[in-house]
Design a protein around this motif. Structure first.
Motif, PDB file in Angstrom:
ATOM      1  N   ALA A 103       0.648  -1.215  -0.020  1.00  0.00           N
ATOM      2  CA  ALA A 103      -0.098  -0.039   0.030  1.00  0.00           C
ATOM      3  C   ALA A 103       0.809   1.188  -0.072  1.00  0.00           C
ATOM      4  N   HIS A 104       1.920   1.340   0.623  1.00  0.00           N
ATOM      5  CA  HIS A 104       2.645   2.581   1.103  1.00  0.00           C
ATOM      6  C   HIS A 104       3.480   2.575  -0.558  1.00  0.00           C
ATOM      7  N   CYS A 105       3.790   1.604  -1.071  1.00  0.00           N
ATOM      8  CA  CYS A 105       4.706   1.628  -2.420  1.00  0.00           C
ATOM      9  C   CYS A 105       3.594   2.290  -3.316  1.00  0.00           C
ATOM     10  N   ALA A 106       2.661   1.517  -3.206  1.00  0.00           N
ATOM     11  CA  ALA A 106       1.705   2.183  -4.403  1.00  0.00           C
ATOM     12  C   ALA A 106       1.208   3.750  -4.286  1.00  0.00           C
ATOM     13  N   LEU A 107       0.977   4.013  -3.018  1.00  0.00           N
ATOM     14  CA  LEU A 107       0.781   5.580  -2.784  1.00  0.00           C
ATOM     15  C   LEU A 107       1.900   6.313  -2.970  1.00  0.00           C
ATOM     16  N   LEU A 108       3.146   5.905  -3.073  1.00  0.00           N
ATOM     17  CA  LEU A 108       4.332   6.577  -3.373  1.00  0.00           C
ATOM     18  C   LEU A 108       4.741   6.757  -4.984  1.00  0.00           C
ATOM     19  N   GLY A 109       3.883   5.629  -5.636  1.00  0.00           N
ATOM     20  CA  GLY A 109       4.066   5.570  -7.155  1.00  0.00           C
ATOM     21  C   GLY A 109       5.015   4.824  -7.585  1.00  0.00           C
ATOM     22  N   LEU A 110       5.381   3.644  -7.016  1.00  0.00           N
ATOM     23  CA  LEU A 110       6.172   2.469  -7.490  1.00  0.00           C
ATOM     24  C   LEU A 110       5.618   1.926  -8.274  1.00  0.00           C
ATOM     25  N   SER A 111       6.135   1.234  -9.462  1.00  0.00           N
ATOM     26  CA  SER A 111       5.624   0.723 -10.680  1.00  0.00           C
ATOM     27  C   SER A 111       4.703  -0.546 -10.436  1.00  0.00           C
ATOM     28  N   GLN A 112       3.716  -0.712 -11.345  1.00  0.00           N
ATOM     29  CA  GLN A 112       2.837  -1.810 -11.077  1.00  0.00           C
ATOM     30  C   GLN A 112       3.557  -3.324 -10.861  1.00  0.00           C
ATOM     31  N   GLN A 113       4.529  -3.457 -11.666  1.00  0.00           N
ATOM     32  CA  GLN A 113       5.433  -4.664 -11.746  1.00  0.00           C
ATOM     33  C   GLN A 113       5.954  -4.602 -10.281  1.00  0.00           C
ATOM     34  N   LEU A 135      13.832  -3.246  -2.600  1.00  0.00           N
ATOM     35  CA  LEU A 135      13.893  -1.830  -2.841  1.00  0.00           C
ATOM     36  C   LEU A 135      15.246  -1.325  -2.877  1.00  0.00           C
ATOM     37  N   LYS A 136      16.142  -2.000  -2.267  1.00  0.00           N
ATOM     38  CA  LYS A 136      17.461  -1.614  -2.120  1.00  0.00           C
ATOM     39  C   LYS A 136      18.076  -1.829  -3.637  1.00  0.00           C
ATOM     40  N   SER A 137      17.692  -3.027  -4.064  1.00  0.00           N
ATOM     41  CA  SER A 137      18.228  -3.053  -5.599  1.00  0.00           C
ATOM     42  C   SER A 137      17.814  -2.300  -6.385  1.00  0.00           C
ATOM     43  N   LEU A 138      16.435  -1.898  -6.369  1.00  0.00           N
ATOM     44  CA  LEU A 138      16.088  -0.605  -7.429  1.00  0.00           C
ATOM     45  C   LEU A 138      16.794   0.508  -7.054  1.00  0.00           C
ATOM     46  N   ASP A 139      17.256   0.828  -5.750  1.00  0.00           N
ATOM     47  CA  ASP A 139      17.903   1.918  -5.243  1.00  0.00           C
ATOM     48  C   ASP A 139      19.314   1.976  -6.050  1.00  0.00           C
ATOM     49  N   ASP A 140      20.130   0.956  -6.086  1.00  0.00           N
ATOM     50  CA  ASP A 140      21.232   0.697  -6.665  1.00  0.00           C
ATOM     51  C   ASP A 140      21.349   0.742  -8.047  1.00  0.00           C
ATOM     52  N   SER A 141      20.343   0.313  -8.610  1.00  0.00           N
ATOM     53  CA  SER A 141      20.321   0.151 -10.074  1.00  0.00           C
ATOM     54  C   SER A 141      20.120   1.426 -10.810  1.00  0.00           C
ATOM     55  N   THR A 142      19.135   2.212 -10.092  1.00  0.00           N
ATOM     56  CA  THR A 142      18.501   3.536 -10.751  1.00  0.00           C
ATOM     57  C   THR A 142      18.901   4.648 -10.075  1.00  0.00           C
ATOM     58  N   GLY A 143      19.426   4.625  -8.823  1.00  0.00           N
ATOM     59  CA  GLY A 143      19.766   5.779  -8.207  1.00  0.00           C
ATOM     60  C   GLY A 143      18.598   6.575  -7.570  1.00  0.00           C
ATOM     61  N   SER A 144      17.583   5.718  -7.372  1.00  0.00           N
ATOM     62  CA  SER A 144      16.353   6.140  -6.741  1.00  0.00           C
ATOM     63  C   SER A 144      16.523   6.065  -5.129  1.00  0.00           C
ATOM     64  N   ALA A 145      15.442   6.218  -4.388  1.00  0.00           N
ATOM     65  CA  ALA A 145      15.541   6.457  -3.021  1.00  0.00           C
ATOM     66  C   ALA A 145      14.193   5.834  -2.437  1.00  0.00           C
ATOM     67  N   TRP A 146      14.014   4.620  -2.905  1.00  0.00           N
ATOM     68  CA  TRP A 146      12.569   3.810  -2.428  1.00  0.00           C
ATOM     69  C   TRP A 146      12.844   3.321  -1.018  1.00  0.00           C
ATOM     70  N   VAL A 147      13.864   3.035  -0.667  1.00  0.00           N
ATOM     71  CA  VAL A 147      13.874   2.632   0.841  1.00  0.00           C
ATOM     72  C   VAL A 147      13.747   3.733   1.791  1.00  0.00           C
ATOM     73  N   ASN A 148      14.276   4.730   1.550  1.00  0.00           N
ATOM     74  CA  ASN A 148      13.993   5.853   2.470  1.00  0.00           C
ATOM     75  C   ASN A 148      12.711   6.560   2.268  1.00  0.00           C
ATOM     76  N   ARG A 149      12.115   6.451   0.903  1.00  0.00           N
ATOM     77  CA  ARG A 149      10.666   7.040   0.896  1.00  0.00           C
ATOM     78  C   ARG A 149       9.496   6.077   1.376  1.00  0.00           C
ATOM     79  N   VAL A 150       9.774   4.816   1.254  1.00  0.00           N
ATOM     80  CA  VAL A 150       8.792   3.918   1.487  1.00  0.00           C
ATOM     81  C   VAL A 150       8.775   3.872   3.034  1.00  0.00           C
ATOM     82  N   TYR A 151      10.057   3.675   3.567  1.00  0.00           N
ATOM     83  CA  TYR A 151       9.779   3.508   5.078  1.00  0.00           C
ATOM     84  C   TYR A 151       9.848   4.737   5.908  1.00  0.00           C
TER      85      TYR A 151
END
Length: 370
Positions: free
Chosen positions: A273-283, A301-317
């Motif tokens: 739910a938190h990932c969806a609210l923050l706009g993470l992809s459907q996949q 989420l860490k692997s996404l951050d490492d591969s794309t330079g995103s900050a999903w761990v920080n945003r989601v948590y």
């Protein structure tokens, strides 16, 4: 009447004493008396079987009895293999055999922790002459299969169970009697401090101490977070820092205030739910929702951050931590008659005992806790 039973280290120690008795007397023993050390009292533990394997080696078996605790180790056999010999200068050498977990963050050392080590060494050393040495190997035949039903792997213990704990008494963490004991400790500490730290289990207590938080402010809650929050508010506690493993604490973000897995889970729903609210992809949301553990989601989420330079761990948590704080405030308010309620902040850590996130309120509270 509540039967508190004993922890696994006690049964391991009893089996080792019974095996050593056979090496000395060549006779089986039916009941072992041992010193629990913590607390300072004697325990009488029945021995199921003793067998001499050779002139220098014996095996004894006891069976776990955790009392009223909802414990998956109930009735599991504990073996102790004792043989003469060992490391020079060490009277008692302790090893982990089949079913005892390995600590992957400590060079695969056996997950036999300080209380268990002390219990075994002190009780067995008393039975040895000064020049005698023994090797004790603890075996849990069902340990490997039971471990898959625990969160051990989340804390870096694999291939078996831990001999963990700080006392020989098994605390029935899910029984009303244990809640009364937790509330009693809370009442005592609330009379001394306006700011306290709630820790669900031993990992949180240990990490909080290592971070420099005053141990006198730490309160163990086990799974009883809801009743303990209400009690703290009624006692006039001004601030509570919730300090816990993310796979447990995030349940509060879903409105689950008794966190035992037998009652409710909801972790994947909270994360998705938190990932969806923050706009993470459907996949990726689908990956999150179908992940077997919260730790697996964190890794993704860490692997996404490492591969794309995103900050999903920080945003989601960050979002989850803020939701935890908000849900706690709602819960307290709904059960309180006070005009000014206790403030809550949350700190979440991972399997490596590394802090993932501190909520904004937690950062404000932590300055009052050292």
């Amino acid at each position: 009447m509540t039967n508190s039973g004993y922890t696994l280290p006690v049964f391991a120690c009893a089996a080792a004493i019974a095996a050593l008795h056979w090496l000395r007397q060549r006779q089986p023993i039916k009941v072992v008396s041992l010193d629990l050390i913590e607390p300072a009292k004697l325990a009488e533990i029945p021995v199921e079987q003793v067998a001499g394997l050779s002139a220098n080696m014996a095996l004894a078996i006891t069976r776990s009895d955790p009392g009223d605790n909802l414990d998956l180790t109930r009735d599991t056999p504990i073996w102790a293999l004792v043989e003469w010999g060992g490391v020079e200068g060490e009277q008692v050498t302790i090893k982990g055999g089949e079913g005892i977990g390995k600590q992957i963050n400590a060079d695969d050392q056996a997950a036999i922790y300080s209380y268990a080590q002390r219990l075994l060494k002190e009780n067995l050393t008393r039975l040895l002459a000064a020049e005698e040495r023994i090797i004790v190997t603890i075996i849990l035949p069902e340990g490997r299969s039971l471990a898959v039903r625990t969160s051990n792997s989340a804390f870096g213990v694999v291939e078996g169970l831990s001999l963990l704990g700080t006392t020989g008494i098994s605390q029935p963490l899910s029984s009303p009697a244990q809640l009364d004991a937790f509330r009693s400790e809370l009442q005592q500490k609330a009379s001394l401090f306006a700011s306290l730290v709630f820790c669900i289990g031993e990992n949180g207590l240990d990490l909080a101490r290592k971070m420099g938080i005053n141990p006198e402010r730490l309160v163990k809650t086990a799974n009883w977070l809801g009743p303990m929050l209400v009690e703290a508010d009624a006692l006039g506690v001004q601030e509570i820092l919730l300090f816990g493993y993310h796979g447990k604490l995030m349940k509060l973000a879903g409105g689950i205030f008794h966190t035992h897995h037998h009652l409710a889970d909801g972790r994947r729903e909270v994360l998705a739910a938190h990932c969806a609210l923050l706009g993470l992809s459907q996949q990726d949301i689908e990956v999150v929702f179908h992940s077997p553990t919260a730790e697996a989601v964190l890794k993704h989420l860490k692997s996404l951050d490492d591969s794309t330079g995103s900050a999903w761990v920080n945003r989601v948590y960050s979002a989850i931590a803020e939701t935890i704080d908000a849900r706690c405030q709602e819960y307290i308010t709904s059960h309180s008659s006070r005009g000014q309620n206790t403030i809550c902040g949350s700190v979440l850590f991972d399997r490596d005992r590394q802090i993932i996130i501190k909520s904004k309120t937690a950062c404000n509270i932590m300055g009052n806790l050292c």
